[in-house]
Design a protein around this motif. Sequence first.
Motif, PDB file in Angstrom:
ATOM      1  N   GLN A 195      74.331   9.769  11.190  1.00  0.00           N
ATOM      2  CA  GLN A 195      74.108   9.475  12.728  1.00  0.00           C
ATOM      3  C   GLN A 195      73.057   8.570  12.940  1.00  0.00           C
ATOM      4  O   GLN A 195      73.065   7.550  13.618  1.00  0.00           O
ATOM      5  CB  GLN A 195      74.106  10.340  13.481  1.00  0.00           C
ATOM      6  CG  GLN A 195      75.164  11.398  13.853  1.00  0.00           C
ATOM      7  CD  GLN A 195      75.074  12.685  14.970  1.00  0.00           C
ATOM      8  OE1 GLN A 195      74.029  13.154  14.864  1.00  0.00           O
ATOM      9  NE2 GLN A 195      76.240  13.128  15.452  1.00  0.00           N
TER      10      GLN A 195
ATOM     11  N   ASP B 254      73.292   4.797  14.171  1.00  0.00           N
ATOM     12  CA  ASP B 254      72.546   4.229  15.393  1.00  0.00           C
ATOM     13  C   ASP B 254      71.930   3.173  15.115  1.00  0.00           C
ATOM     14  O   ASP B 254      71.758   2.369  16.120  1.00  0.00           O
ATOM     15  CB  ASP B 254      71.894   5.491  15.851  1.00  0.00           C
ATOM     16  CG  ASP B 254      71.106   5.472  17.217  1.00  0.00           C
ATOM     17  OD1 ASP B 254      71.784   4.767  18.162  1.00  0.00           O
ATOM     18  OD2 ASP B 254      70.209   6.040  17.557  1.00  0.00           O
TER      19      ASP B 254
ATOM     20  N   ILE C  94      76.721   3.274  17.445  1.00  0.00           N
ATOM     21  CA  ILE C  94      76.931   4.568  18.521  1.00  0.00           C
ATOM     22  C   ILE C  94      76.403   4.115  19.556  1.00  0.00           C
ATOM     23  O   ILE C  94      75.311   3.502  19.967  1.00  0.00           O
ATOM     24  CB  ILE C  94      76.188   5.588  17.711  1.00  0.00           C
ATOM     25  CG1 ILE C  94      76.748   6.257  16.518  1.00  0.00           C
ATOM     26  CG2 ILE C  94      76.333   7.066  18.978  1.00  0.00           C
ATOM     27  CD1 ILE C  94      75.915   7.355  15.792  1.00  0.00           C
ATOM     28  N   THR C  95      77.309   4.469  20.747  1.00  0.00           N
ATOM     29  CA  THR C  95      76.701   4.326  21.840  1.00  0.00           C
ATOM     30  C   THR C  95      76.495   5.702  22.475  1.00  0.00           C
ATOM     31  O   THR C  95      77.457   6.378  22.415  1.00  0.00           O
ATOM     32  CB  THR C  95      77.692   3.394  23.046  1.00  0.00           C
ATOM     33  OG1 THR C  95      78.942   4.316  22.818  1.00  0.00           O
ATOM     34  CG2 THR C  95      77.783   2.041  22.548  1.00  0.00           C
ATOM     35  N   TRP C  96      75.286   5.993  22.934  1.00  0.00           N
ATOM     36  CA  TRP C  96      75.256   7.340  23.654  1.00  0.00           C
ATOM     37  C   TRP C  96      75.009   7.439  24.926  1.00  0.00           C
ATOM     38  O   TRP C  96      74.570   8.217  25.644  1.00  0.00           O
ATOM     39  CB  TRP C  96      73.630   7.833  23.059  1.00  0.00           C
ATOM     40  CG  TRP C  96      73.427   7.602  21.665  1.00  0.00           C
ATOM     41  CD1 TRP C  96      72.895   6.384  21.068  1.00  0.00           C
ATOM     42  CD2 TRP C  96      73.783   8.645  20.855  1.00  0.00           C
ATOM     43  NE1 TRP C  96      72.851   7.178  19.681  1.00  0.00           N
ATOM     44  CE2 TRP C  96      73.369   8.454  19.499  1.00  0.00           C
ATOM     45  CE3 TRP C  96      74.314   9.993  20.910  1.00  0.00           C
ATOM     46  CZ2 TRP C  96      73.529   9.135  18.364  1.00  0.00           C
ATOM     47  CZ3 TRP C  96      74.526  10.880  19.793  1.00  0.00           C
ATOM     48  CH2 TRP C  96      74.107  10.349  18.524  1.00  0.00           C
ATOM     49  N   ASP C  97      76.186   6.745  25.760  1.00  0.00           N
ATOM     50  CA  ASP C  97      76.522   6.893  27.140  1.00  0.00           C
ATOM     51  C   ASP C  97      77.091   8.192  27.492  1.00  0.00           C
ATOM     52  O   ASP C  97      78.194   8.516  26.793  1.00  0.00           O
ATOM     53  CB  ASP C  97      77.293   5.592  27.715  1.00  0.00           C
ATOM     54  CG  ASP C  97      76.527   4.393  27.530  1.00  0.00           C
ATOM     55  OD1 ASP C  97      75.185   4.281  27.352  1.00  0.00           O
ATOM     56  OD2 ASP C  97      77.233   3.216  27.274  1.00  0.00           O
TER      57      ASP C  97
END
Length: 128
Positions: A89, A93, A98-101
């Motif tokens: 991860q 990232d 990766i979008t952490w929305d």
Amino acid sequence: MPTLPGPARGDLTDAQWALLEPLLPAPAATGRPPVRCKRTLIDAARWRTRTGAPWRDLPAGYGPWQTVYDLFRRWKQDGTWARILARLQAHADAGGLITWDVGVDSTVIRAHQHAAGAPKKGRGKITE
């Protein structure tokens, strides 16, 4: 002349293995050398979790199900799988993959009236 079976659908690609291999724990310095390579055992564990089949239904090409299960269980107990996930991860990232929305719609979150401490019918306080 017999041929070796090719990789099964869903097995790790060479690029995925090149990314995953450095994250694996170092082999033990003592004891018996492993009979199966870690890549085959990981492919077997991935097959089992992807299909949801019982361990005993593992295809024979992956080796004995007990060997795969033992590795899976040991790595789960000692936190190896969690460390691998965290590192993958972090790598994804850092690469912007990766979008952490996170979106939460509070209109669908509801609680029953008793969850707020409302008195329940027929269950009053007992007085002496």
